[in-house]
Design an enzyme around this catalytic site. Sequence first.
Site, PDB file in Angstrom:
ATOM      1  N   ARG A 164      36.719  -3.445 -10.789  1.00  0.00           N
ATOM      2  CA  ARG A 164      36.161  -4.345 -11.816  1.00  0.00           C
ATOM      3  C   ARG A 164      36.871  -5.706 -11.794  1.00  0.00           C
ATOM      4  O   ARG A 164      37.095  -6.319 -12.833  1.00  0.00           O
ATOM      5  CB  ARG A 164      36.271  -3.733 -13.217  1.00  0.00           C
ATOM      6  CG  ARG A 164      35.534  -2.455 -13.405  1.00  0.00           C
ATOM      7  CD  ARG A 164      34.012  -2.614 -13.243  1.00  0.00           C
ATOM      8  NE  ARG A 164      33.375  -1.332 -13.476  1.00  0.00           N
ATOM      9  CZ  ARG A 164      33.181  -0.424 -12.513  1.00  0.00           C
ATOM     10  NH1 ARG A 164      33.519  -0.694 -11.262  1.00  0.00           N
ATOM     11  NH2 ARG A 164      32.618   0.734 -12.781  1.00  0.00           N
ATOM     12  N   SER A 239      30.513   0.058 -20.680  1.00  0.00           N
ATOM     13  CA  SER A 239      31.928   0.408 -20.899  1.00  0.00           C
ATOM     14  C   SER A 239      32.677  -0.802 -21.447  1.00  0.00           C
ATOM     15  O   SER A 239      32.655  -1.871 -20.826  1.00  0.00           O
ATOM     16  CB  SER A 239      32.588   0.819 -19.588  1.00  0.00           C
ATOM     17  OG  SER A 239      31.872   1.877 -19.016  1.00  0.00           O
ATOM     18  N   GLU A 335      36.843  -4.545 -20.213  1.00  0.00           N
ATOM     19  CA  GLU A 335      36.013  -4.858 -19.043  1.00  0.00           C
ATOM     20  C   GLU A 335      35.046  -5.976 -19.433  1.00  0.00           C
ATOM     21  O   GLU A 335      34.674  -6.812 -18.619  1.00  0.00           O
ATOM     22  CB  GLU A 335      35.248  -3.581 -18.660  1.00  0.00           C
ATOM     23  CG  GLU A 335      34.358  -3.732 -17.463  1.00  0.00           C
ATOM     24  CD  GLU A 335      33.655  -2.427 -17.081  1.00  0.00           C
ATOM     25  OE1 GLU A 335      34.312  -1.363 -17.039  1.00  0.00           O
ATOM     26  OE2 GLU A 335      32.445  -2.488 -16.830  1.00  0.00           O
TER      27      GLU A 335
HETATM   28  C1  LIG Z   1      24.062  -0.215 -20.740  1.00  0.00           C
HETATM   29  C2  LIG Z   1      25.005  -0.912 -19.789  1.00  0.00           C
HETATM   30  C3  LIG Z   1      25.489  -0.219 -18.691  1.00  0.00           C
HETATM   31  C4  LIG Z   1      26.354  -0.839 -17.796  1.00  0.00           C
HETATM   32  N1  LIG Z   1      26.800  -0.123 -16.715  1.00  0.00           N
HETATM   33  C5  LIG Z   1      27.624  -0.702 -15.829  1.00  0.00           C
HETATM   34  C6  LIG Z   1      28.093   0.037 -14.680  1.00  0.00           C
HETATM   35  O1  LIG Z   1      27.735   1.187 -14.470  1.00  0.00           O
HETATM   36  N2  LIG Z   1      28.949  -0.582 -13.839  1.00  0.00           N
HETATM   37  C7  LIG Z   1      29.342  -1.878 -14.016  1.00  0.00           C
HETATM   38  O2  LIG Z   1      30.112  -2.369 -13.203  1.00  0.00           O
HETATM   39  N3  LIG Z   1      28.926  -2.603 -15.089  1.00  0.00           N
HETATM   40  C8  LIG Z   1      28.074  -2.045 -15.978  1.00  0.00           C
HETATM   41  N4  LIG Z   1      27.638  -2.773 -17.065  1.00  0.00           N
HETATM   42  C9  LIG Z   1      28.126  -4.144 -17.269  1.00  0.00           C
HETATM   43  C10 LIG Z   1      27.159  -5.264 -16.781  1.00  0.00           C
HETATM   44  O3  LIG Z   1      25.848  -4.792 -16.657  1.00  0.00           O
HETATM   45  C11 LIG Z   1      27.600  -5.858 -15.444  1.00  0.00           C
HETATM   46  O4  LIG Z   1      28.898  -6.358 -15.522  1.00  0.00           O
HETATM   47  C12 LIG Z   1      26.653  -6.978 -14.978  1.00  0.00           C
HETATM   48  O5  LIG Z   1      26.977  -7.360 -13.663  1.00  0.00           O
HETATM   49  C13 LIG Z   1      26.703  -8.214 -15.887  1.00  0.00           C
HETATM   50  O6  LIG Z   1      25.652  -9.070 -15.476  1.00  0.00           O
HETATM   51  P1  LIG Z   1      25.083 -10.196 -16.430  1.00  0.00           P
HETATM   52  O7  LIG Z   1      24.165 -11.039 -15.601  1.00  0.00           O
HETATM   53  O8  LIG Z   1      24.504  -9.601 -17.645  1.00  0.00           O
HETATM   54  O9  LIG Z   1      26.408 -11.001 -16.770  1.00  0.00           O
HETATM   55  P2  LIG Z   1      26.773 -11.809 -18.092  1.00  0.00           P
HETATM   56  O10 LIG Z   1      27.095 -10.847 -19.166  1.00  0.00           O
HETATM   57  O11 LIG Z   1      25.747 -12.842 -18.383  1.00  0.00           O
HETATM   58  O12 LIG Z   1      28.097 -12.539 -17.617  1.00  0.00           O
HETATM   59  C14 LIG Z   1      29.251 -11.803 -17.311  1.00  0.00           C
HETATM   60  C15 LIG Z   1      30.336 -12.776 -16.827  1.00  0.00           C
HETATM   61  O13 LIG Z   1      29.940 -13.380 -15.609  1.00  0.00           O
HETATM   62  C16 LIG Z   1      29.865 -14.804 -15.757  1.00  0.00           C
HETATM   63  N5  LIG Z   1      28.691 -15.215 -14.960  1.00  0.00           N
HETATM   64  C17 LIG Z   1      27.438 -14.712 -15.071  1.00  0.00           C
HETATM   65  N6  LIG Z   1      26.645 -15.257 -14.109  1.00  0.00           N
HETATM   66  C18 LIG Z   1      27.425 -16.114 -13.398  1.00  0.00           C
HETATM   67  C19 LIG Z   1      27.176 -16.981 -12.277  1.00  0.00           C
HETATM   68  N7  LIG Z   1      25.998 -17.070 -11.677  1.00  0.00           N
HETATM   69  N8  LIG Z   1      28.218 -17.724 -11.822  1.00  0.00           N
HETATM   70  C20 LIG Z   1      29.447 -17.657 -12.406  1.00  0.00           C
HETATM   71  N9  LIG Z   1      29.735 -16.856 -13.461  1.00  0.00           N
HETATM   72  C21 LIG Z   1      28.734 -16.079 -13.947  1.00  0.00           C
HETATM   73  C22 LIG Z   1      29.728 -15.059 -17.243  1.00  0.00           C
HETATM   74  O14 LIG Z   1      30.239 -16.326 -17.607  1.00  0.00           O
HETATM   75  C23 LIG Z   1      30.564 -13.921 -17.816  1.00  0.00           C
HETATM   76  O15 LIG Z   1      31.938 -14.247 -17.775  1.00  0.00           O
HETATM   77  C24 LIG Z   1      26.759  -2.174 -17.991  1.00  0.00           C
HETATM   78  C25 LIG Z   1      26.272  -2.873 -19.116  1.00  0.00           C
HETATM   79  C26 LIG Z   1      25.394  -2.250 -19.993  1.00  0.00           C
HETATM   80  C27 LIG Z   1      24.847  -3.011 -21.169  1.00  0.00           C
END
Ligand SMILES: Cc1cc2nc3c(=O)[nH]c(=O)nc-3n(C[C@H](O)[C@H](O)[C@H](O)COP(=O)(O)OP(=O)(O)OC[C@H]3O[C@@H](n4cnc5c(N)ncnc54)[C@H](O)[C@@H]3O)c2cc1C
Length: 340
Positions: A164, A239, A335
């Site tokens: 992570r 998580s 996380e």
């Molecule tokens: C129900 C659920 C289940 C999940 N299961 C998992 C799992 O099994 N494994 C896992 O690893 N994660 C899991 N996650 C966490 C999450 O889905 C991941 O971390 C995902 O990659 C976040 O993507 P996002 O586009 O929503 O990021 P955001 O929440 O929009 O952003 C996350 C971070 O990345 C930065 N960011 C986003 N896009 C960019 C970009 N293009 N350039 C630079 N910085 C950027 C943001 O500023 C922020 O700091 C889960 C979440 C939920 C709600």
Amino acid sequence: MTIQKNISLTSFNTFGLQATAKEFTTIQSIEDAQALLTSDIFKNQPVLILGGGSNILLTKNFDGLVVKVEIKGKEVIHNDDENVLLKVGAGENWHELVMYCVDKNLGGIENLSLIPGTMGAAPMQNIGAYGVEIKDVVESVEAIEISTGKVKTFSNADCNFGYRESIFKQEAKNKFFISSVTLRLSKKNHRFNCSYGAVNETMTTLGYDTPSVRAISEAVIHIRRSKLPDPSVIGNAGSFFKNPTIDADAYALLKKTYPDIPGYIAGNAMFKVPAAWLIEKCGWKGKRFDNIGVHQHQALVLVNYGGGDGKKIWQLAMDIQASVKEKFNITLHPEVNVIE
Ligand SMILES: Cc1cc2nc3c(=O)[nH]c(=O)nc-3n(C[C@H](O)[C@H](O)[C@H](O)COP(=O)(O)OP(=O)(O)OC[C@H]3O[C@@H](n4cnc5c(N)ncnc54)[C@H](O)[C@@H]3O)c2cc1C
């Protein structure tokens, strides 16, 4: 470039928290990002880069500019007998990409089915599930340097991936817009990861005799739907904490007091302990405080039942952290990205 003012972020974060952005814009291309970087509106206030909002906790209104990355596109940039290199825009939805690959029998990301969010955020925390991490298939990450507007390509090694973790959460934090990610996916001789017993069992239950890209994906989706709360029903960000790693001596000591403490060898005489187990042992599982709480089936998932306050969720997280520290002398690290 359109800048909107006082925009509600409720539908832009999977916790469903009510918060507003003082200013809000979207970028659809590298050129959009480069133009934005040189503007006063970008330079003179805090900036939050947003993907799908599934890994953030908004603790208050954001007094700055939120930039939602919507750079789309999928392009095969190399194709041989064994593999394709697929370049994917940062704004592509992750699960839709997995489904696209399943339909084309491209192997490598099937274990990561149904993780919410976007392509661009996936390398940030090296998303992982069911024995696979995105680092296993990342060929390179293309990002725009915020200070110069220059496009830089990070090789897999440059990304410093860990559990992570990546360079984008460490020294490169807030210094780059990720614009695209190139994935190396297998066309044949797939190397399936079926190390999780539940994935094997579910494939059998679903009627599959042998693993395939589709069989694994469907099994993972089935397991996740039965285990994890759906953010469209109960607000959450998956998580909340990482699983902590402790050294072998500390683990042996804890095992004396808590013989049932689970632990997995994590290399270098270290053990990974499930954070959910620690939180549950501290009595938090299923605890509800008005409209926020700890999920009743998943102690690692903090939830917003509706109308919850991000500050209170963060306080709850810190209370959980303190009680785990007191009982087990283990520090839990979030996380989720906490936006304070
Ligand atoms: C129900 C659920 C289940 C999940 N299961 C998992 C799992 O099994 N494994 C896992 O690893 N994660 C899991 N996650 C966490 C999450 O889905 C991941 O971390 C995902 O990659 C976040 O993507 P996002 O586009 O929503 O990021 P955001 O929440 O929009 O952003 C996350 C971070 O990345 C930065 N960011 C986003 N896009 C960019 C970009 N293009 N350039 C630079 N910085 C950027 C943001 O500023 C922020 O700091 C889960 C979440 C939920 C709600």
